[in-house]
Design a protein around this motif. Structure first.
Motif, PDB file in Angstrom:
ATOM      1  N   ALA A   1       0.863  -1.186   0.000  1.00 19.25           N
ATOM      2  CA  ALA A   1       0.000   0.000   0.000  1.00 19.25           C
ATOM      3  C   ALA A   1       0.901   1.238   0.000  1.00 19.25           C
ATOM      4  O   ALA A   1       1.297   1.718   1.055  1.00 19.25           O
ATOM      5  CB  ALA A   1      -0.913  -0.009   1.217  1.00 19.25           C
TER       6      ALA A   1
ATOM      7  N   GLN B   1       1.644   5.040  -0.572  1.00 15.67           N
ATOM      8  CA  GLN B   1       1.087   6.384  -0.697  1.00 15.67           C
ATOM      9  C   GLN B   1       2.166   7.300  -1.278  1.00 15.67           C
ATOM     10  O   GLN B   1       3.070   7.720  -0.560  1.00 15.67           O
ATOM     11  CB  GLN B   1       0.613   6.905   0.663  1.00 15.67           C
ATOM     12  CG  GLN B   1      -0.519   6.089   1.268  1.00 15.67           C
ATOM     13  CD  GLN B   1      -1.012   6.680   2.571  1.00 15.67           C
ATOM     14  OE1 GLN B   1      -1.229   7.880   2.682  1.00 15.67           O
ATOM     15  NE2 GLN B   1      -1.193   5.827   3.567  1.00 15.67           N
TER      16      GLN B   1
ATOM     17  N   LYS C   1       6.482   7.271   5.621  1.00 17.59           N
ATOM     18  CA  LYS C   1       5.988   5.898   5.707  1.00 17.59           C
ATOM     19  C   LYS C   1       7.084   4.854   5.520  1.00 17.59           C
ATOM     20  O   LYS C   1       6.949   3.718   5.986  1.00 17.59           O
ATOM     21  CB  LYS C   1       4.905   5.672   4.633  1.00 17.59           C
ATOM     22  CG  LYS C   1       3.702   6.593   4.745  1.00 17.59           C
ATOM     23  CD  LYS C   1       2.755   6.149   5.814  1.00 17.59           C
ATOM     24  CE  LYS C   1       1.476   6.976   5.808  1.00 17.59           C
ATOM     25  NZ  LYS C   1       0.514   6.537   6.828  1.00 17.59           N
TER      26      LYS C   1
ATOM     27  N   TYR D   1     -10.846   4.438  -3.431  1.00 16.92           N
ATOM     28  CA  TYR D   1     -10.979   3.601  -2.231  1.00 16.92           C
ATOM     29  C   TYR D   1     -11.552   2.222  -2.530  1.00 16.92           C
ATOM     30  O   TYR D   1     -11.011   1.202  -2.073  1.00 16.92           O
ATOM     31  CB  TYR D   1     -11.858   4.324  -1.204  1.00 16.92           C
ATOM     32  CG  TYR D   1     -11.970   3.618   0.116  1.00 16.92           C
ATOM     33  CD1 TYR D   1     -10.849   3.421   0.922  1.00 16.92           C
ATOM     34  CD2 TYR D   1     -13.199   3.148   0.573  1.00 16.92           C
ATOM     35  CE1 TYR D   1     -10.948   2.772   2.146  1.00 16.92           C
ATOM     36  CE2 TYR D   1     -13.304   2.506   1.798  1.00 16.92           C
ATOM     37  CZ  TYR D   1     -12.177   2.322   2.576  1.00 16.92           C
ATOM     38  OH  TYR D   1     -12.283   1.673   3.783  1.00 16.92           O
TER      39      TYR D   1
ATOM     40  N   TYR E   1      -9.075   0.095  -4.266  1.00 19.13           N
ATOM     41  CA  TYR E   1      -8.015  -0.253  -3.313  1.00 19.13           C
ATOM     42  C   TYR E   1      -8.424  -1.455  -2.468  1.00 19.13           C
ATOM     43  O   TYR E   1      -7.629  -2.370  -2.227  1.00 19.13           O
ATOM     44  CB  TYR E   1      -7.732   0.965  -2.431  1.00 19.13           C
ATOM     45  CG  TYR E   1      -6.780   0.698  -1.291  1.00 19.13           C
ATOM     46  CD1 TYR E   1      -5.405   0.683  -1.509  1.00 19.13           C
ATOM     47  CD2 TYR E   1      -7.247   0.470   0.003  1.00 19.13           C
ATOM     48  CE1 TYR E   1      -4.526   0.442  -0.461  1.00 19.13           C
ATOM     49  CE2 TYR E   1      -6.372   0.227   1.047  1.00 19.13           C
ATOM     50  CZ  TYR E   1      -5.023   0.222   0.800  1.00 19.13           C
ATOM     51  OH  TYR E   1      -4.157  -0.028   1.827  1.00 19.13           O
TER      52      TYR E   1
ATOM     53  N   TYR F   1      -6.209  -5.630  -2.573  1.00 15.93           N
ATOM     54  CA  TYR F   1      -5.476  -6.449  -1.604  1.00 15.93           C
ATOM     55  C   TYR F   1      -6.230  -7.725  -1.214  1.00 15.93           C
ATOM     56  O   TYR F   1      -5.782  -8.487  -0.349  1.00 15.93           O
ATOM     57  CB  TYR F   1      -5.138  -5.643  -0.342  1.00 15.93           C
ATOM     58  CG  TYR F   1      -6.296  -5.210   0.516  1.00 15.93           C
ATOM     59  CD1 TYR F   1      -6.940  -6.103   1.367  1.00 15.93           C
ATOM     60  CD2 TYR F   1      -6.725  -3.892   0.520  1.00 15.93           C
ATOM     61  CE1 TYR F   1      -7.989  -5.707   2.178  1.00 15.93           C
ATOM     62  CE2 TYR F   1      -7.775  -3.486   1.322  1.00 15.93           C
ATOM     63  CZ  TYR F   1      -8.394  -4.397   2.145  1.00 15.93           C
ATOM     64  OH  TYR F   1      -9.435  -4.004   2.958  1.00 15.93           O
TER      65      TYR F   1
ATOM     66  N   TYR G   1       0.874  -7.941   3.644  1.00 14.30           N
ATOM     67  CA  TYR G   1       0.403  -6.581   3.376  1.00 14.30           C
ATOM     68  C   TYR G   1       1.425  -5.597   3.944  1.00 14.30           C
ATOM     69  O   TYR G   1       1.600  -5.506   5.160  1.00 14.30           O
ATOM     70  CB  TYR G   1      -0.948  -6.432   4.061  1.00 14.30           C
ATOM     71  CG  TYR G   1      -1.754  -5.190   3.788  1.00 14.30           C
ATOM     72  CD1 TYR G   1      -1.341  -3.949   4.248  1.00 14.30           C
ATOM     73  CD2 TYR G   1      -2.965  -5.260   3.125  1.00 14.30           C
ATOM     74  CE1 TYR G   1      -2.109  -2.820   4.032  1.00 14.30           C
ATOM     75  CE2 TYR G   1      -3.746  -4.141   2.910  1.00 14.30           C
ATOM     76  CZ  TYR G   1      -3.307  -2.929   3.363  1.00 14.30           C
ATOM     77  OH  TYR G   1      -4.063  -1.808   3.155  1.00 14.30           O
TER      78      TYR G   1
ATOM     79  N   ASP H   1       2.698  -1.978   4.890  1.00 12.91           N
ATOM     80  CA  ASP H   1       2.038  -0.705   5.207  1.00 12.91           C
ATOM     81  C   ASP H   1       3.039   0.419   5.446  1.00 12.91           C
ATOM     82  O   ASP H   1       3.190   1.315   4.636  1.00 12.91           O
ATOM     83  CB  ASP H   1       1.126  -0.905   6.419  1.00 12.91           C
ATOM     84  CG  ASP H   1       0.413   0.375   6.837  1.00 12.91           C
ATOM     85  OD1 ASP H   1       0.115   1.201   5.957  1.00 12.91           O
ATOM     86  OD2 ASP H   1       0.152   0.555   8.040  1.00 12.91           O
TER      87      ASP H   1
ATOM     88  N   THR I   1      -4.939   1.645   7.091  1.00 10.74           N
ATOM     89  CA  THR I   1      -4.564   0.623   6.126  1.00 10.74           C
ATOM     90  C   THR I   1      -4.185  -0.680   6.809  1.00 10.74           C
ATOM     91  O   THR I   1      -4.562  -1.766   6.348  1.00 10.74           O
ATOM     92  CB  THR I   1      -3.402   1.103   5.235  1.00 10.74           C
ATOM     93  OG1 THR I   1      -2.360   1.631   6.067  1.00 10.74           O
ATOM     94  CG2 THR I   1      -3.869   2.186   4.288  1.00 10.74           C
TER      95      THR I   1
ATOM     96  N   LEU J   1      -7.390  -2.395   8.053  1.00  9.85           N
ATOM     97  CA  LEU J   1      -8.101  -3.036   6.945  1.00  9.85           C
ATOM     98  C   LEU J   1      -7.434  -4.357   6.562  1.00  9.85           C
ATOM     99  O   LEU J   1      -8.102  -5.359   6.297  1.00  9.85           O
ATOM    100  CB  LEU J   1      -8.149  -2.107   5.738  1.00  9.85           C
ATOM    101  CG  LEU J   1      -9.127  -0.936   5.809  1.00  9.85           C
ATOM    102  CD1 LEU J   1      -8.854   0.061   4.686  1.00  9.85           C
ATOM    103  CD2 LEU J   1     -10.570  -1.410   5.748  1.00  9.85           C
ATOM    104  N   GLY J   2      -6.103  -4.349   6.524  1.00 11.08           N
ATOM    105  CA  GLY J   2      -5.372  -5.562   6.191  1.00 11.08           C
ATOM    106  C   GLY J   2      -5.601  -6.668   7.206  1.00 11.08           C
ATOM    107  O   GLY J   2      -5.815  -7.833   6.842  1.00 11.08           O
TER     108      GLY J   2
ATOM    109  N   SER K   1       3.661  -3.365   9.716  1.00 13.97           N
ATOM    110  CA  SER K   1       3.301  -1.999  10.100  1.00 13.97           C
ATOM    111  C   SER K   1       3.819  -1.743  11.509  1.00 13.97           C
ATOM    112  O   SER K   1       4.854  -2.279  11.908  1.00 13.97           O
ATOM    113  CB  SER K   1       1.783  -1.823  10.014  1.00 13.97           C
ATOM    114  OG  SER K   1       1.424  -0.466  10.161  1.00 13.97           O
TER     115      SER K   1
END
Length: 277
Positions: free
Chosen positions: A122, A124, A131, A162, A165, A169, A175, A177, A187, A190-191, A200
């Motif tokens: 993901a 950005q 990030k 959105y 997106y 995934y 995932y 992040d 994010t 959601l994962g 993350s």
């Protein structure tokens, strides 16, 4: 002026600590965290952090920060990072982010002898410094080189609407992040809700086991800005399918117990009800 307008129409005012503001940015700059999204700030690239730095250089934002804190009956933080930044102030609560039940999907377990493991990133664009997407990208490319494109499929999602997106995934296993946060954000939530192994912020979580790398926590991977550590955790999970499947399972149920939107709404109502007494 907006706060005063709100006060005329409600008996209670609450502050949501969930984004850049003077208190959080100051905590990052003071070194209150071992690492933060401002870690890569230098004299040469400070202009790329203007959105964050304006909160500490402007007297107006400093005044607004004090004013909002003073007026609030409670401060509600949405992530560990913001809770830690505000924890010394009175009446601070942690209520995690709401994820709609529609986004919860039971983990998918694959036969990796027959189909590739999918790594979803993901990304950005424009937020690489905050990030650490460039570091995550290098780790993913290392995995592709090490295990081959037949075993590892690497998918990058950037700038998608959105709904697109959310679909992108759906089939992933891992995932990616971010690396500079103590907590995961939307994010990552959601994962986890979709039963993925999320890289993350899991700084405050326990390790998965004594055998696995320390960055592998019990519900996800605490992503580091250290490329070698990222690669170690990523390779370990790829090579140990039982760890991959177990983390998917634990991530899903952690999200269900901590992010489900009806439960989160009830927690907000509880805080507001307390404020009315």
């Amino acid at each position: 002026m907006f706060i005063k307008h709100l006060e005329k129409h409600t008996d209670a005012f609450y502050l949501c600590a969930l984004g850049d503001d003077k208190t959080w940015v100051s905590s990052c700059l003071r070194g209150s965290f071992k690492y933060s999204p401002l870690n890569r700030l230098t004299f040469k690239n400070f202009y790329r952090y203007y959105y964050s730095l304006k909160y500490v250089v402007s007297p107006a934002y400093a005044y607004l920060d004090r004013y909002a804190v003073k007026k609030a009956k409670a401060i509600i933080a949405g992530l560990d990072d913001y809770f830690l930044a505000y924890k010394d102030l009175p009446n601070v609560r942690l209520i995690r982010l709401p994820i709609s039940r529609d986004h919860f999907v039971q983990p998918k377990y694959k036969d990796l002898e027959k189909e590739p493991l999918v790594i979803f990133h993901a990304w950005q664009k424009g937020k690489e410094l905050k990030k650490g997407n460039d570091i995550l990208h290098e780790a993913a490319l290392s995995a592709v080189r090490k295990y081959g494109e037949k075993k590892i499929k690497y998918v990058i999602a950037s700038g998608l609407p959105y709904e697109e997106y959310l679909k992108a995934y759906n089939d992933c296993d891992i995932y990616l992040d971010q690396v500079y946060s103590y907590d995961g954000g939307v994010t990552a939530a959601l994962g986890m809700a979709a039963g993925k192994v999320v890289f993350s912020g899991y700084e405050l979580f326990a390790e998965y086991s004594g055998k696995a790398p320390n960055s592998i926590k019990n519900v996800g991977v605490n992503a580091s800005s250290n490329l070698a550590q990222l690669e170690e955790s990523l390779f370990y999970i790829i090579e140990n399918t039982h760890v991959l499947d177990d983390l998917k399972h634990k991530a899903y149920f952690y999200a269900l117990n901590n992010y489900e939107s009806i439960m989160i709404a009830e927690k907000y109502i509880d805080v507001w009800t307390e404020g009315e007494k």
